[in-house]
Design a protein around this motif. Structure first.
Motif, PDB file in Angstrom:
ATOM      1  N   ALA A 108       5.173  49.687  17.579  1.00 50.76           N
ATOM      2  CA  ALA A 108       6.495  50.460  17.802  1.00 50.76           C
ATOM      3  C   ALA A 108       6.581  51.682  17.506  1.00 50.76           C
ATOM      4  N   TRP A 109       5.350  52.322  16.871  1.00 50.54           N
ATOM      5  CA  TRP A 109       5.287  53.648  16.544  1.00 50.54           C
ATOM      6  C   TRP A 109       5.392  54.762  17.894  1.00 50.54           C
ATOM      7  N   THR A 110       4.586  54.403  18.995  1.00 44.70           N
ATOM      8  CA  THR A 110       4.735  55.259  20.265  1.00 44.70           C
ATOM      9  C   THR A 110       6.017  55.320  20.661  1.00 44.70           C
ATOM     10  N   LEU A 111       6.905  54.005  20.504  1.00 44.22           N
ATOM     11  CA  LEU A 111       8.418  53.988  20.905  1.00 44.22           C
ATOM     12  C   LEU A 111       9.114  55.111  20.063  1.00 44.22           C
ATOM     13  N   VAL A 112       8.803  54.988  18.838  1.00 48.46           N
ATOM     14  CA  VAL A 112       9.617  56.026  17.970  1.00 48.46           C
ATOM     15  C   VAL A 112       9.274  57.390  18.456  1.00 48.46           C
ATOM     16  N   GLY A 113       8.047  57.717  18.744  1.00 44.37           N
ATOM     17  CA  GLY A 113       7.654  59.159  19.215  1.00 44.37           C
ATOM     18  C   GLY A 113       8.324  59.451  20.327  1.00 44.37           C
ATOM     19  N   GLY A 114       8.883  58.467  21.135  1.00 47.31           N
ATOM     20  CA  GLY A 114       9.590  58.587  22.454  1.00 47.31           C
ATOM     21  C   GLY A 114      10.840  58.467  22.508  1.00 47.31           C
ATOM     22  N   GLY A 115      11.582  58.361  21.200  1.00 44.85           N
ATOM     23  CA  GLY A 115      12.861  58.186  21.099  1.00 44.85           C
ATOM     24  C   GLY A 115      13.715  57.186  21.487  1.00 44.85           C
ATOM     25  N   ALA A 116      12.620  55.895  21.542  1.00 37.12           N
ATOM     26  CA  ALA A 116      13.200  54.598  22.043  1.00 37.12           C
ATOM     27  C   ALA A 116      13.306  53.511  20.873  1.00 37.12           C
ATOM     28  N   TYR A 117      13.084  53.983  19.642  1.00 34.68           N
ATOM     29  CA  TYR A 117      12.955  53.050  18.380  1.00 34.68           C
ATOM     30  C   TYR A 117      13.322  53.412  17.283  1.00 34.68           C
ATOM     31  N   ALA A 118      14.069  52.771  16.375  1.00 39.12           N
ATOM     32  CA  ALA A 118      14.273  53.457  14.966  1.00 39.12           C
ATOM     33  C   ALA A 118      13.071  53.378  14.041  1.00 39.12           C
ATOM     34  N   VAL A 119      12.555  54.341  13.542  1.00 37.29           N
ATOM     35  CA  VAL A 119      11.496  54.128  12.623  1.00 37.29           C
ATOM     36  C   VAL A 119      11.546  53.347  11.530  1.00 37.29           C
ATOM     37  N   GLY A 120      12.869  53.041  11.109  1.00 38.96           N
ATOM     38  CA  GLY A 120      12.996  52.251   9.852  1.00 38.96           C
ATOM     39  C   GLY A 120      12.648  50.634  10.164  1.00 38.96           C
ATOM     40  N   LYS A 121      12.886  50.442  11.418  1.00 36.47           N
ATOM     41  CA  LYS A 121      12.807  49.039  11.981  1.00 36.47           C
ATOM     42  C   LYS A 121      11.330  48.485  11.935  1.00 36.47           C
ATOM     43  N   THR A 122      10.496  49.464  11.841  1.00 29.83           N
ATOM     44  CA  THR A 122       8.903  49.222  11.730  1.00 29.83           C
ATOM     45  C   THR A 122       8.423  48.863  10.219  1.00 29.83           C
ATOM     46  N   ALA A 123       9.208  48.979   9.326  1.00 30.33           N
ATOM     47  CA  ALA A 123       8.665  48.781   7.753  1.00 30.33           C
ATOM     48  C   ALA A 123       9.451  47.811   7.221  1.00 30.33           C
ATOM     49  N   ARG A 124       8.665  47.003   6.541  1.00 31.99           N
ATOM     50  CA  ARG A 124       9.230  45.988   5.608  1.00 31.99           C
ATOM     51  C   ARG A 124       8.493  45.756   4.219  1.00 31.99           C
ATOM     52  N   PRO A 125       9.061  45.541   3.256  1.00 35.71           N
ATOM     53  CA  PRO A 125       8.378  45.547   1.827  1.00 35.71           C
ATOM     54  C   PRO A 125       7.301  44.401   1.916  1.00 35.71           C
ATOM     55  N   MET A 126       6.170  44.744   1.401  1.00 36.15           N
ATOM     56  CA  MET A 126       5.156  43.693   1.468  1.00 36.15           C
ATOM     57  C   MET A 126       5.147  42.327   0.877  1.00 36.15           C
ATOM     58  N   ALA A 127       6.258  42.611  -0.336  1.00 35.47           N
ATOM     59  CA  ALA A 127       6.354  41.489  -1.111  1.00 35.47           C
ATOM     60  C   ALA A 127       7.429  40.475  -0.456  1.00 35.47           C
ATOM     61  N   GLN A 128       8.120  40.871   0.717  1.00 34.32           N
ATOM     62  CA  GLN A 128       8.653  40.093   1.495  1.00 34.32           C
ATOM     63  C   GLN A 128       8.060  39.364   2.770  1.00 34.32           C
ATOM     64  N   ILE A 129       6.697  39.775   2.891  1.00 34.58           N
ATOM     65  CA  ILE A 129       5.917  39.584   4.038  1.00 34.58           C
ATOM     66  C   ILE A 129       4.907  38.619   3.522  1.00 34.58           C
ATOM     67  N   VAL A 130       4.136  38.619   2.300  1.00 35.56           N
ATOM     68  CA  VAL A 130       3.268  37.787   1.657  1.00 35.56           C
ATOM     69  C   VAL A 130       3.520  36.327   1.594  1.00 35.56           C
ATOM     70  N   PRO A 131       3.221  35.616   2.269  1.00 36.82           N
ATOM     71  CA  PRO A 131       3.531  33.941   2.177  1.00 36.82           C
ATOM     72  C   PRO A 131       3.491  33.609   0.578  1.00 36.82           C
ATOM     73  N   LYS A 132       4.508  32.578   0.183  1.00 33.13           N
ATOM     74  CA  LYS A 132       4.635  32.281  -1.007  1.00 33.13           C
ATOM     75  C   LYS A 132       3.389  31.323  -1.304  1.00 33.13           C
ATOM     76  N   GLY A 133       3.086  31.350  -2.772  1.00 31.89           N
ATOM     77  CA  GLY A 133       2.192  30.682  -3.124  1.00 31.89           C
ATOM     78  C   GLY A 133       0.799  31.248  -2.937  1.00 31.89           C
TER      79      GLY A 133
END
Length: 417
Positions: free
Chosen positions: A56-81
């Motif tokens: 989505a970074w190319t969309l951010v550079g074209g004014g078509a996407y919010a940069v904050g929506k491209t990031a999430r904390p790794m701790a929320q992404i790594v599967p449990k266990g």
């Protein structure tokens, strides 16, 4: 954060399945493995605290996407266990099935999955690092610079805009020209494109590596009045002087250097394999993890698999490629561990949604040898509004809620011969 107590204890420990890299490939694979065999002992080595949806970074550079929506904390992404070790890999000793971390700790593994991505080699262009983020010098390949790209595009009303593309391989080979298209589309809508001199400098000999898509893309190059400079490699940048230098070969094969002034310079840096892979026995001559292009098993170390941008395979380095590679590696790894033949082969599938204007995309899908592999019964060489919706809305949602959760839609792979 899923830090493990081992980080504070002994300097060496054992890992059953060790995965290097928590990007799209690493997290996607973990989710798929655990979906197949819950309870697998998986160790992940990944230093980052944040996980990014980079397409989505190319969309951010074209004014078509919010940069904050491209990031999430790794701790929320790594599967449990999963045993997540927040560190970087310094060395890989495949002969002894051992990995050394940047803090000196060592991990001994049974099976190793190598997917740390690649490294953006900004330093290979003289003066670039000192100019990035100022003086009109930007790049959508860095999350902090993509918003600056959009700022520059909005502010430019006249002058010279230069876009660059280095030699292959790079991740998302279409991204350099996506930046050009979205910028030009904005200038056209604002009525100022006629006052902007647009130039695309490509180190290679063609606009796109799959010839079937070139005619559709050339229509937009012509529409935006962009000039193409093939065989032109960016080698130096002087931000304060608004000057960039490019090297190319003249008709006699002599290397020449040209200085070009700019008001906006969008740079795509050369890209290399991470040092931990490049300096190991896993690497081929180019430094990439040398795997069988079908099974994705390492060609010399059978306990090692590789996937994602670090691989030696000739496919496009995209998240779409990873989506299919994940299934191949998951099935083949579990078969290997069970003493069975490797069942699946990767066909080289990759996808590059080329955002030729805000609202239309040429959905390029292809495999090894440039074979077209469309997912839908439509002519994929035509720019479509439906493909824009896919790129800007559905795919980001599916990335977070599907691919990283082990949902394997449209990932059919062939069986090994």
């Amino acid at each position: 954060m899923q830090e493990n107590a081992q980080q504070q204890g002994a300097t060496a420990s054992n890992a059953d399945i060790l995965i290097i890299g928590g990007g799209a490939a690493g997290i996607g694979l973990i989710a798929s493995l655990l979906k197949r065999q819950p309870g697998l002992a998986i160790t992940l080595v990944e230093p980052a605290q944040t996980h990014y949806y980079q397409p989505a970074w190319t969309l951010v550079g074209g004014g078509a996407y919010a940069v904050g929506k491209t990031a999430r904390p790794m701790a929320q992404i790594v599967p449990k266990g999963v045993n997540w070790i927040q560190a970087a890999v310094q060395g890989i000793d495949a002969e002894h099935r051992q990995v050394t971390l940047d803090d000196g700790r060592q991990l001994v593994y049974q099976h190793l999955i190598v997917c740390p991505g690649l490294r953006l080699a900004w330093e290979k262009i003289e003066g670039l690092e000192q100019s990035l983020g100022q003086h009109g010098v930007t790049s959508n390949y860095r999350v902090d610079l993509a918003p600056y790209t959009w700022q520059l595009v909005q502010n430019l009303r006249k002058g010279k805009a230069i876009f660059t593309q280095p030699g292959m391989p790079i991740k998302c080979a279409g991204a350099p020209q996506k930046a050009l298209y979205l910028s030009c589309d904005h200038w056209l809508r604002q009525g100022v494109l006629k006052h902007v001199d647009v130039e695309f400098n490509l180190a290679g000999p063609a606009l796109f590596g799959v010839a079937a898509y070139v005619p559709a893309l050339m229509k937009y190059i012509d529409k935006y009045r962009a000039r193409l400079a093939f065989g032109s490699q960016l080698v130096k940048v002087d931000g304060p002087a608004k000057t960039a230098w490019f090297e190319s070969l003249d008709a006699n094969g002599t290397l020449i250097r040209r200085a070009k002034g700019f008001d906006l310079l969008h740079v795509v840096p050369p890209q290399v394999a991470p040092d931990c892979v490049r300096n190991s026995s896993l690497a081929n001559e180019g430094g990439w993890c040398e795997v069988d292009p079908g099974t994705l098993q390492h060609v010399r170390h059978d306990t090692v698999f590789g996937l994602g941008d670090v691989c030696s395979t000739s496919n496009a380095k995209t998240a779409a490629a990873v989506r299919k590679q994940v299934v191949v590696v998951a099935e083949n790894l579990l078969a290997l561990r069970a003493g069975q033949a490797l069942p699946l082969r990767y066909d080289g599938y990759g996808s590059c949604p080329l955002t030729v204007e805000k609202g239309r995309v040429v959905l390029a899908e292809f495999g090894y040898g440039g074979k077209l592999l469309p997912s839908f019964p439509l002519d994929s060489t035509v720019a479509r509004r439906s493909a824009w919706w896919l790129k800007a809305s559905f795919l980001p949602w599916f990335y977070w809620n599907g691919m990283l959760k082990g949902r394997e839609w449209l990932t059919r792979c062939s069986a090994t011969e």
